[in-house]
Design a protein around this motif. Sequence first.
Motif, mmCIF file in Angstrom:
data_model
loop_
_atom_site.group_PDB
_atom_site.id
_atom_site.type_symbol
_atom_site.label_atom_id
_atom_site.label_comp_id
_atom_site.label_asym_id
_atom_site.label_seq_id
_atom_site.Cartn_x
_atom_site.Cartn_y
_atom_site.Cartn_z
ATOM 1 N N THR A 141 54.713 38.953 36.817
ATOM 2 C CA THR A 141 55.822 39.854 37.139
ATOM 3 C C THR A 141 55.504 41.320 36.907
ATOM 4 O OG1 THR A 141 56.704 39.438 34.924
ATOM 5 C CG2 THR A 141 57.581 38.102 36.733
ATOM 6 N N PHE A 142 54.370 41.639 36.239
ATOM 7 C CA PHE A 142 53.978 43.036 36.056
ATOM 8 C C PHE A 142 53.016 43.505 37.148
ATOM 9 C CE2 PHE A 142 55.030 41.875 31.613
ATOM 10 C CZ PHE A 142 56.003 42.844 31.386
ATOM 11 N N LEU A 143 52.635 42.601 38.019
ATOM 12 C CA LEU A 143 51.623 42.926 39.012
ATOM 13 C C LEU A 143 52.152 43.973 39.996
ATOM 14 C CD1 LEU A 143 48.737 41.925 39.572
ATOM 15 C CD2 LEU A 143 49.688 40.399 41.299
ATOM 16 N N GLY A 144 51.511 45.143 39.978
ATOM 17 C CA GLY A 144 51.932 46.213 40.869
ATOM 18 C C GLY A 144 50.926 46.494 41.971
ATOM 19 N N PHE A 145 49.704 45.954 41.829
ATOM 20 C CA PHE A 145 48.679 46.138 42.861
ATOM 21 C C PHE A 145 47.924 44.830 43.016
ATOM 22 C CE2 PHE A 145 44.347 47.048 44.197
ATOM 23 C CZ PHE A 145 44.546 47.879 45.284
ATOM 24 N N PHE A 146 47.795 44.380 44.282
ATOM 25 C CA PHE A 146 47.121 43.108 44.556
ATOM 26 C C PHE A 146 46.339 43.277 45.855
ATOM 27 C CE2 PHE A 146 47.154 38.815 46.518
ATOM 28 C CZ PHE A 146 46.487 38.121 45.512
ATOM 29 N N ASN A 147 45.026 43.001 45.795
ATOM 30 C CA ASN A 147 44.190 43.174 46.986
ATOM 31 C C ASN A 147 43.194 42.027 47.076
ATOM 32 O OD1 ASN A 147 42.731 44.047 49.183
ATOM 33 N ND2 ASN A 147 42.420 46.122 48.426
ATOM 34 N N VAL A 148 43.363 41.196 48.110
ATOM 35 C CA VAL A 148 42.396 40.127 48.377
ATOM 36 C C VAL A 148 41.831 40.281 49.793
ATOM 37 C CG1 VAL A 148 43.391 38.477 46.760
ATOM 38 C CG2 VAL A 148 44.300 38.630 49.099
ATOM 39 N N SER A 149 41.878 41.476 50.326
ATOM 40 C CA SER A 149 41.429 41.706 51.700
ATOM 41 C C SER A 149 39.943 41.417 51.852
ATOM 42 C CB SER A 149 41.739 43.146 52.116
ATOM 43 O OG SER A 149 41.034 44.067 51.314
ATOM 44 N N HIS A 150 39.579 41.062 53.110
ATOM 45 C CA HIS A 150 38.181 40.851 53.485
ATOM 46 C C HIS A 150 37.533 39.753 52.643
ATOM 47 C CE1 HIS A 150 38.486 44.305 56.121
ATOM 48 N NE2 HIS A 150 39.017 44.986 55.112
ATOM 49 N N ASN A 151 38.144 38.589 52.709
ATOM 50 C CA ASN A 151 37.604 37.360 52.152
ATOM 51 C C ASN A 151 37.731 36.277 53.234
ATOM 52 O OD1 ASN A 151 36.808 37.434 49.115
ATOM 53 N ND2 ASN A 151 38.650 38.718 49.216
ATOM 54 N N ASN A 152 37.691 35.010 52.820
ATOM 55 C CA ASN A 152 37.835 33.906 53.766
ATOM 56 C C ASN A 152 39.031 33.037 53.378
ATOM 57 O OD1 ASN A 152 35.434 34.661 55.168
ATOM 58 N ND2 ASN A 152 34.224 33.672 53.540
ATOM 59 N N LEU A 153 40.083 33.661 52.963
ATOM 60 C CA LEU A 153 41.248 32.937 52.467
ATOM 61 C C LEU A 153 42.085 32.375 53.610
ATOM 62 C CD1 LEU A 153 42.236 35.501 49.698
ATOM 63 C CD2 LEU A 153 41.088 33.302 49.364
ATOM 64 N N ALA A 190 39.163 60.833 26.572
ATOM 65 C CA ALA A 190 39.650 60.787 27.950
ATOM 66 C C ALA A 190 38.617 60.093 28.829
ATOM 67 C CB ALA A 190 39.922 62.201 28.465
ATOM 68 N N LEU A 191 39.060 59.557 29.980
ATOM 69 C CA LEU A 191 38.147 58.956 30.938
ATOM 70 C C LEU A 191 38.806 58.859 32.305
ATOM 71 C CD1 LEU A 191 39.379 55.903 31.343
ATOM 72 C CD2 LEU A 191 37.983 55.346 29.392
ATOM 73 N N THR A 192 37.994 58.551 33.316
ATOM 74 C CA THR A 192 38.517 58.198 34.637
ATOM 75 C C THR A 192 38.187 56.738 34.880
ATOM 76 O OG1 THR A 192 36.471 58.955 35.700
ATOM 77 C CG2 THR A 192 38.295 60.530 35.550
ATOM 78 N N LEU A 193 39.084 56.053 35.571
ATOM 79 C CA LEU A 193 38.948 54.612 35.730
ATOM 80 C C LEU A 193 39.558 54.197 37.056
ATOM 81 C CD1 LEU A 193 37.817 52.574 33.611
ATOM 82 C CD2 LEU A 193 40.181 51.990 33.083
ATOM 83 N N SER A 194 38.900 53.247 37.744
ATOM 84 C CA SER A 194 39.460 52.688 38.964
ATOM 85 C C SER A 194 40.625 51.778 38.598
ATOM 86 C CB SER A 194 38.396 51.887 39.722
ATOM 87 O OG SER A 194 38.966 51.216 40.821
ATOM 88 N N ASN A 195 41.788 52.083 39.171
ATOM 89 C CA ASN A 195 42.980 51.289 38.868
ATOM 90 C C ASN A 195 43.928 51.369 40.052
ATOM 91 O OD1 ASN A 195 44.933 49.785 37.631
ATOM 92 N ND2 ASN A 195 45.347 51.236 35.970
ATOM 93 N N LYS A 196 44.403 50.224 40.517
ATOM 94 C CA LYS A 196 45.364 50.142 41.621
ATOM 95 C C LYS A 196 44.846 50.827 42.880
ATOM 96 C CE LYS A 196 49.238 49.743 38.436
ATOM 97 N NZ LYS A 196 50.550 50.228 37.997
ATOM 98 N N GLY A 197 43.528 50.665 43.100
ATOM 99 C CA GLY A 197 42.930 51.176 44.309
ATOM 100 C C GLY A 197 42.583 52.648 44.278
ATOM 101 N N LEU A 198 42.770 53.322 43.131
ATOM 102 C CA LEU A 198 42.505 54.750 43.026
ATOM 103 C C LEU A 198 41.665 55.030 41.791
ATOM 104 C CD1 LEU A 198 46.146 56.036 43.675
ATOM 105 C CD2 LEU A 198 44.278 56.010 45.343
ATOM 106 N N MET A 199 40.938 56.164 41.812
ATOM 107 C CA MET A 199 40.291 56.639 40.605
ATOM 108 C C MET A 199 41.330 57.460 39.847
ATOM 109 S SD MET A 199 37.303 55.419 40.251
ATOM 110 C CE MET A 199 36.704 56.450 38.934
ATOM 111 N N MET A 200 41.705 56.968 38.667
ATOM 112 C CA MET A 200 42.782 57.599 37.906
ATOM 113 C C MET A 200 42.204 58.241 36.657
ATOM 114 S SD MET A 200 45.700 54.623 38.293
ATOM 115 C CE MET A 200 46.978 55.635 37.561
ATOM 116 N N ALA A 201 42.689 59.464 36.352
ATOM 117 C CA ALA A 201 42.263 60.185 35.156
ATOM 118 C C ALA A 201 43.231 59.885 34.018
ATOM 119 C CB ALA A 201 42.214 61.683 35.434
ATOM 120 N N TYR A 202 42.685 59.534 32.872
ATOM 121 C CA TYR A 202 43.476 59.271 31.681
ATOM 122 C C TYR A 202 43.153 60.357 30.653
ATOM 123 C CZ TYR A 202 44.364 54.637 33.652
ATOM 124 O OH TYR A 202 44.752 53.604 34.469
#
Length: 946
Positions: free
Chosen positions: A825-837, A736-748
Amino acid sequence: MGLFSCFFTFTHLLLSLLLFHSALAHFASSNKPLCHEDERSMLLQFKESLKINEYGSYRPKSASWNSSEQDVDCCSWDGVECNETTGHVIKLDLSNSGLHGTMNSGNSLFHLVHLKWLNLAYNDFNFSEIPYAIKNLSELSYLNLSGSSFSGQIPFQILELSKLVSLDLSGTYNLELKKPSLENLFDKLGNLKSLDLGNVKIASPVPQNLVNLSNSLTFLSLSRCLLQGKIPSSLGNLTKLVYLDLSFNELSDKLPATIGTLNSLEVLSLSSNNFSSELPSSIGDLNFIDVLDLSSNGFSGELPATIGNLSSLKQLILFRCAFWGKLPPSLGNLTQLHSLDLRFNNFAGELPASIGNIEPLEDLTVSRCNFSGQIPLSLSNLTRLTELDLSYNNFSGTMELDMFLSKLKDLDLLSLSSNKLSLLTKTTINTISKKLSYVGLRSCNITEFPGFLKNQQQLQTLDLSSNKIKGEVPGWVMNISVECLFGLNLSFNFLTGFHDQYPIIRSGSSLTVTLDLRSNNLQGPLPVPPMETLNYLVSNNSLTGEILPWICDLNILTVLDLSYNNLSGNLPQCLGSFRIGLTILQLSRNKFSGSIPQTLFDGSLKMIDLSYNLLQGRIPRSLANCTTLEFLNLGNNQINDIFPSWLGTLPDLQILILRANNFHGIIGNAKRACGFPNLRIIDLSNNKFVGKLPSNLFQCLNTMKVVNKSELSYMQGLVPNSGFIYSDGFDLYDYALTLSNKGLMMAYGKISNILVAIILSGNKFDGEIPTSIANLREVQNLNLSHNSLQGHIPSQLTNITSLESLDLSNNKLSGQIPQNLIELTFLGFFNVSHNNLTGPIPQGNQFTLFDNSSFDGNLGLCGKPLSRKCETDDSKPNENEDVPDSKSSFPLDWKIALIGYSSGLIVGVILGLNFSTGIQEWFEEKILGRRSKRRRRKQRRRSRME
């Protein structure tokens, strides 16, 4: 007087005849021929050609043979038999004689040409081939070479032994039958009555000419032969078969209905194949069948009611099939049944009460069968039961344990675990005479320790896990079965400690497998397990204090799980010095401090989790010796080191978690060849790494490049068990582990084989995102956030077709968001905030799901979901863009229709539609024509340059 005289005369005559025949027998025996001198010499040469193993429980028959004048008659030697008329050696039985050595065709054995019976089973011929000179023994009717370590191809010359009636080459894992084939054998050896080729590698279908043996064959075993394909219908012609074993092969498709014509069968084993479809109803025609084993197949449908016709059946083994539906009530007609095993099926409804009619039943195993309703009271009629396993079903209701303990006097195994029962454990009978070895009462809504256990002095396994037992463990629990307790599982209760003798648990105990106290309310120091414990599991409690030196006395410890407690202090140096060697070390979520011992690790470890402690220093270089390591989690400590590239030599390492430490420096180009061949999850987040992202590392991660087409599985360790679960001697320990995924710390709680992640966030990486990362097509979770990355977002990221979470936030990225990212098409979380785009946000597909927070902090971005509109409204044609004739009906705006698609696809789609002639002309002129113009311009430039 006359009658007496007649009787005396008759008696005298009878005695005279008996004396005469005795004299004849003595004369015959005294003139019995001695063995032939040449055959005696051959036997002695055979003896000298081999050694006799001095170890093992053998009966070395040939050891008594000698060449002295007093022992000239080889016919009297142990294992030798001669023809009483000719004196020739006709039988040689040296089975299990401890013979060791190599056999070849020059061996004197093959000069004993009068042999009719040869048995060399269970010796060790050192993986030599069966000599081709076997053909010299042409009189053989019986040949047994089973379990004698022969190897290689069975010689073609064996087909010349046409008088063979019995042939046994089983139990030798290195023999092959290909040239000759099984078909050749059936063709040439037509007199066989008994054929056993178990474990011989055949790797072919069962040939149709099996029918050649229909007049003779009574015994056929082709188990573990890699047989393939269907069972031929000609099998039904073998009407004299008494024993048929085709188990552990790759046979598939339906079981032929002709199986029912084998009405002489007493034993039928088809287990561990790939049979599918329904079981033919003709199975009920096997009138004399004693043993029927169909386990581990893919049979579907309901069990045919005709199975109730098998009135002679003593063993019915159907575990791990795919049967469903209700059991036929006619099962109660099997009144000779001793063993019924239905484990791992998908039956429905209640367990038929008619089973209680089967008085001889000794073993009833129906775990994991999806039965529901109440447990039939009629089971208490089965007074000969020794094993009763009803675990892992949906049985419900309140029942008294007395139901089983009062009448089932011989019960040895009782398992009611994991149902929906409320079990009343107070008994009104004397249980002193009971001799249970296994008691499984997991998840039975028990609130106290069952009192009947006080008398169980022969108990080997006790499982009371997942109940509602509160308070202290009574002293008597730790004193039952002092000499033979193998496993104790009290996990997932509300226990607070041990009465009287806490923390020491019976130092004289013979507990040799598992002590499982996980997920209770235990307090104070670690309870001391018996020295012979293999698995010590006390996670998820409130234990305090340090690991004391007694841990070093657990010589055979293989699993140590102390996670989720409040333990502190240094880790002992002896953790790597156990006699067998740890396979699983789980110490996470404590307060251990100091450095990780340099001597901690050996080559047995598969899983190490020291995360969420206070450990310091460097990673021990001795970890490189852990060549079986699959999982390493050192996250959330205070380790101060550079990136351990030397771990890349570990061939099985799949998961590497180093997050939230003080790792620093550059992850530079490795001078050695590519490492980390099987890594699929790497988390280096929240450290102090600097420099460019490690493009060379990305190029080496081959497991992340290949599309995983295997079945879903989970990372698990095999743990020696004490019978808590039927798993061939092993339980499964989930990694088992915890991992950052989709903006959250998720327990597996379980880690699937399809989870692939790269998490490098929270460091000081700079430079551009290397395009080599786009080759890792299987990555689901890519997090490069909170770094100082610059340059553009690579459009090649669209190659990572499995991507579900992409976090590039809090960097210095510039340019536009690649429009082709909508193809993910599987992308469920996308974050590019706080850049210079800058530029328009891609529209369509998954991008319609992302809110403002995904794009905040980029002043140059425009378009939905932001309120800032782009300067050019893509919903209207550009004034400078050519448009189709107003008379043509064209349903889509071209800019919208073409976003995210390759030109080749668009041409194919558009030309395939039934557009008006005007639209086609417009398309050809404006789209294809522009390409022609560009080509012409390029040609003119080349001409000017020339």
